[in-house]
Write a protein that holds these residues in place. Structure first.
Motif, PDB file in Angstrom:
ATOM      1  N   HIS A   1       0.593  -0.912   0.331  1.00  8.10           N
ATOM      2  CA  HIS A   1       0.530  -0.079   0.101  1.00  8.10           C
ATOM      3  C   HIS A   1       0.992   1.133   0.466  1.00  8.10           C
ATOM      4  O   HIS A   1       0.461   1.977  -0.690  1.00  8.10           O
ATOM      5  CB  HIS A   1      -1.200  -0.275   1.540  1.00  8.10           C
ATOM      6  N   GLY A   2       2.341   1.108   1.206  1.00  8.64           N
ATOM      7  CA  GLY A   2       2.733   2.749   0.750  1.00  8.64           C
ATOM      8  C   GLY A   2       2.777   3.531   1.861  1.00  8.64           C
ATOM      9  O   GLY A   2       1.365   2.924   2.649  1.00  8.64           O
ATOM     10  N   TRP A   3       3.276   4.740   2.478  1.00  4.47           N
ATOM     11  CA  TRP A   3       2.713   5.486   3.733  1.00  4.47           C
ATOM     12  C   TRP A   3       1.759   6.989   2.746  1.00  4.47           C
ATOM     13  O   TRP A   3       2.370   7.155   2.102  1.00  4.47           O
ATOM     14  CB  TRP A   3       3.764   6.131   4.054  1.00  4.47           C
ATOM     15  N   GLU A   4       1.042   7.171   3.049  1.00 11.01           N
ATOM     16  CA  GLU A   4       0.016   8.202   2.507  1.00 11.01           C
ATOM     17  C   GLU A   4       0.943   9.278   3.327  1.00 11.01           C
ATOM     18  O   GLU A   4       1.358   9.500   4.541  1.00 11.01           O
ATOM     19  CB  GLU A   4      -2.058   8.043   3.090  1.00 11.01           C
ATOM     20  N   PRO A   5       0.529  10.867   3.265  1.00  4.33           N
ATOM     21  CA  PRO A   5       1.220  12.199   3.672  1.00  4.33           C
ATOM     22  C   PRO A   5       0.805  11.941   5.485  1.00  4.33           C
ATOM     23  O   PRO A   5      -0.145  12.094   5.360  1.00  4.33           O
ATOM     24  CB  PRO A   5       0.369  13.427   2.721  1.00  4.33           C
ATOM     25  N   GLY A   6       2.030  12.011   5.838  1.00  6.67           N
ATOM     26  CA  GLY A   6       1.381  12.530   7.377  1.00  6.67           C
ATOM     27  C   GLY A   6       1.731  11.330   7.937  1.00  6.67           C
ATOM     28  O   GLY A   6       2.240  11.295   9.714  1.00  6.67           O
TER      29      GLY A   6
END
Length: 415
Positions: free
Chosen positions: A38-43
């Protein structure tokens, strides 16, 4: 299959010097469970241990796997991954599909990039391609003006000058390894700077294609720098990846990924010291002399198998390893830092964290502690990241960790 096996899954992990390892249950169909990348969302950041903080040192990489910090503070990152191949069976097809969903298999960048934090604020400002067109590069080492790259098919040497931002020329092959299978080739230099040690994983799970194909694999190799001669230093290590020197005893330590298909917690992956000429059981037995009945047996090999030092739990895929001296991070003494890539073949996921194993008098001395966690969604369906290589930062007061799903290098420091 996952739901059925979860009902009878062990409630505790096989961890420590004297782990409780459940009896083996041979799986006709292997458990396959891996979260989608999925990866990381901003913040959104990993969860960090109390008293510490985490930030992104470098971003927008292509499957970063391994880290080497140069004496001048430049940080080198190997970007590579397992390449796809034609499936050999229905189960193999399912495994490859599972790996692809997790971005663990695909086109490999096959390069090493250099990242420089010139102003010392903990974030790299510049990126250059240090070397490219390699064959699944992974381990790296610098010794007296020569830079070594651990490709899946062997070690390549390049001339190096202090401050270089890119290597020159094609390099020269100094040793050949059988490629593929467990394809990573980690490297570490001996304290006296005369030898390089390389981890070479097995081709298959338990010698499935016969032991002739496994010759020279499932081992740690020793390369003499002056002569170029190479030999197997220790064997029976199914997939030894990260390596580190323990300074009190001077012993070489490694983390090893154990075999699949015997249950969620059987056998555990492990952290162990490595003896010259030592044999650690694969494929005939595990955790000392526990025989694997699926393998044609050799009683003499079982008799000499060495029991590992410290269990890390089943299928954690412990890959990264570095020694962290006391004083590096607040609240942490001497010990080993381990990047656990995370399971793909157990009913309840394990790993997916960066942990610390405390040491006293040259030996593990207590339970592991989380440094970074929070890489999974609560329902285990999504992976925001997967830990791989770990290294002490150039300042001696930080930890760097490669995240090959987030495509980030994380930096951990005191808060």
């Amino acid at each position: 299959m996952v739901l059925l096996r979860r009902r009878s899954a062990p409630k505790t992990h096989a961890i420590g010097q004297t782990p409780t390892i459940p009896e083996a249950k041979t799986q006709g169909i292997m458990t396959l469970k891996m979260p989608s990348a999925h990866g990381w969302e901003p913040g959104h950041l990993p969860t960090v241990a109390p008293g510490l903080k985490v930030n992104a040192f470098a971003e927008k990489l292509d499957h970063p796997r391994w880290i080497e910090v140069l004496p001048n503070g430049d940080v080198l990152i190997a970007e590579s991954k397992q390449r796809p191949r034609p499936p050999r069976s229905f189960m193999d097809r399912a495994t490859i599909a599972t790996m692809a969903r997790a971005r663990a298999i695909g086109d490999s960048a096959d390069r090493i990039t250099l990242w420089r934090d010139a102003d010392g604020d903990g974030v790299a400002e510049t990126r250059t391609v240090f070397v490219e067109n390699q064959n699944q590069p992974f381990g790296m080492a610098l010794v007296d003006g020569t830079f070594y790259v651990g490709n899946t098919d062997g070690v390549v040497a390049f001339d190096y000058r202090d401050g270089m931002t890119a290597l020159e020329g094609p390099g020269r092959k100094i040793v050949d390894f059988k490629p593929g299978g467990h394809w990573t080739r980690s490297l570490i230099v001996s304290p006296d700077r005369t030898k390089i040690y390389a981890g070479v994983g097995s081709l298959t799970n338990i010698g499935d294609n016969g032991m002739e194909e496994e010759e020279g694999r499932a081992a740690v190799w020793e390369i003499d720098i002056a002569s170029g001669k190479a030999r197997v230093f220790a064997s029976g290590l199914r997939n030894a990846v990260g390596m580190a020197w323990e300074p009190t005893t001077g012993a070489l330590w490694t983390v090893v990924n154990e075999r699949d298909g015997l249950g969620d917690e059987t056998p555990p992956d492990y952290l162990t010291s490595v003896q010259d000429g030592g044999f650690y059981g694969w494929p005939y037995c595990y955790w000392g002399k526990t025989v694997d009945d699926r393998v044609p047996q050799d009683a003499a090999m079982v008799a000499k198998a060495i029991q590992p030092d410290y269990a890390l739990g089943g299928h954690t895929a412990s890959l990264g390893l570095c020694w962290m001296p006391a004083g590096t991070l607040k609240g942490f003494g001497d010990g080993m830092v381990i990047g656990q890539h995370g399971s793909w073949n157990r009913s309840t996921l394990s790993g997916y964290r960066m942990i610390f194993v405390p040491f006293e008098n040259g030996r593990p001395s207590g339970p592991p502690r989380d440094i970074l966690s929070g890489f999974l969604s609560a329902d285990e369906k999504l992976a925001y990241g997967r830990p791989v290589g770990v290294a002490i930062g150039a300042d001696g007061k930080s930890l760097l960790m490669a995240d090959d799903v987030g495509d980030i290098i994380w930096r951990v420091t005191d808060a």
